[in-house]
Design an enzyme around this catalytic site. Structure first.
Site, PDB file in Angstrom:
ATOM      1  N   CYS A  94       0.784  -1.239  -0.005  1.00 32.00           N
ATOM      2  CA  CYS A  94       0.046  -0.182   0.097  1.00 32.00           C
ATOM      3  C   CYS A  94       0.989   1.158  -0.051  1.00 32.00           C
ATOM      4  CB  CYS A  94      -1.087  -0.145   1.188  1.00 32.00           C
ATOM      5  SG  CYS A  94      -2.177   1.045   1.205  1.00 32.00           S
ATOM      6  N   ARG A 128     -12.088   7.050  -2.300  1.00 32.62           N
ATOM      7  CA  ARG A 128     -11.434   5.979  -1.676  1.00 32.62           C
ATOM      8  C   ARG A 128     -11.528   4.780  -2.080  1.00 32.62           C
ATOM      9  NH1 ARG A 128      -7.832   6.830   2.293  1.00 32.62           N
ATOM     10  NH2 ARG A 128      -7.007   5.101   3.438  1.00 32.62           N
ATOM     11  N   HIS A 195      -3.956  -5.793   1.496  1.00 30.58           N
ATOM     12  CA  HIS A 195      -3.858  -6.010   2.896  1.00 30.58           C
ATOM     13  C   HIS A 195      -4.539  -7.522   3.316  1.00 30.58           C
ATOM     14  CE1 HIS A 195      -2.572  -1.757   3.874  1.00 30.58           C
ATOM     15  NE2 HIS A 195      -3.589  -1.295   3.003  1.00 30.58           N
TER      16      HIS A 195
END
Length: 241
Positions: A94, A128, A195
């Site tokens: 990330c 997002r 993740h």
């Protein structure tokens, strides 16, 4: 720790550990030990120089200010860059992708120089990206199975000619910036927005990094029913989303 111990670098967990990505180092250590390979995690904090002598390195996600701290530290202590130049595998998750790129823009629109280990740049997206992410690994990635994880970022990452995508997006957003691609690969560095932690969800990727760290073509299989069950559940959840 003996000379034959596999040394796993957990880089800047004090600032680049917002989303539990330190678990990637734990997965590497455990999968090595289950094969009878001695392995230890070396935590490298903001108070420590970055050694170039470790066998494999992992970096995690972070927020804007933590990214700045990480960038300054890795610039001051370029052990990670030297290790990658020597072919040591590096996993960047990330925000670490953005730090390892040429530059990234913060949510406030300020451009911050990266350390140029990856030929890419990142700017904020309008929206997002949050949710399950499923990708199909690139043919030259050394991987054969779908990659699964949870993305939570606002970055839109564009690859330059020296970097190539880790995978193609099947469900989710990935790098954004208009292309249905995810992650970045350049030399011994692998970057991904996954993740989960990524290596808990994707044991094939964990074993690829381990094999490269050990200097072998492949490792003996390590069948774990619980891990396969987790993968099936997460892949199914991502496809429903």
């Amino acid at each position: 720790m003996t000379e034959s111990t596999l040394r796993i670098g957990l880089v800047l967990p004090d600032v680049m550990g917002t989303y539990g990505d330190g678990g990637n180092a734990l997965v590497l250590r455990q999968r090595a030990r289950m094969r009878g390979i001695e392995a230890d995690i070396v935590s490298i904090n903001l108070t420590d120089p970055v050694p170039e002598s470790l066998d494999v390195y992992t970096l995690g996600g972070a927020e804007d200010y933590a990214q700045r701290l990480a960038t300054r530290h890795l610039t001051r202590y370029p052990g990670l860059q030297r290790a990658a130049e020597a072919g040591k595998p590096v996993l960047a998750i990330c925000a670490a992708i953005q730090v390892l790129g040429h530059w990234y823009e913060t949510s406030a629109g300020e451009r911050v120089e990266g350390i140029s280990m990856l030929d890419l740049t990142t700017v904020p997206q309008d929206k997002r990206s949050i949710g399950e992410l499923i990708t199909e690994p690139a043919l030259d990635s050394g991987l054969t199975k779908p990659l699964t994880g949870f993305e939570n970022h606002r970055g839109g990452t564009t690859l330059g000619p020296d970097a190539r995508p880790l995978a193609r997006v099947k469900h989710g957003v990935g790098n954004g910036a208009g292309e249905r691609i995810e992650g970045a690969v350049q030399g011994s560095v692998i970057g991904t927005y996954l993740h989960g932690p990524a290596l808990a969800r994707n044991p094939e990727l964990a074993d690829l990094l381990l094999a490269r760290a050990l200097g072998v073509d492949e490792l003996d299989a390590l069948p774990l029913a619980e891990v396969e069950l987790l993968r099936r559940e997460r892949l199914a959840a991502g496809r429903r989303g």
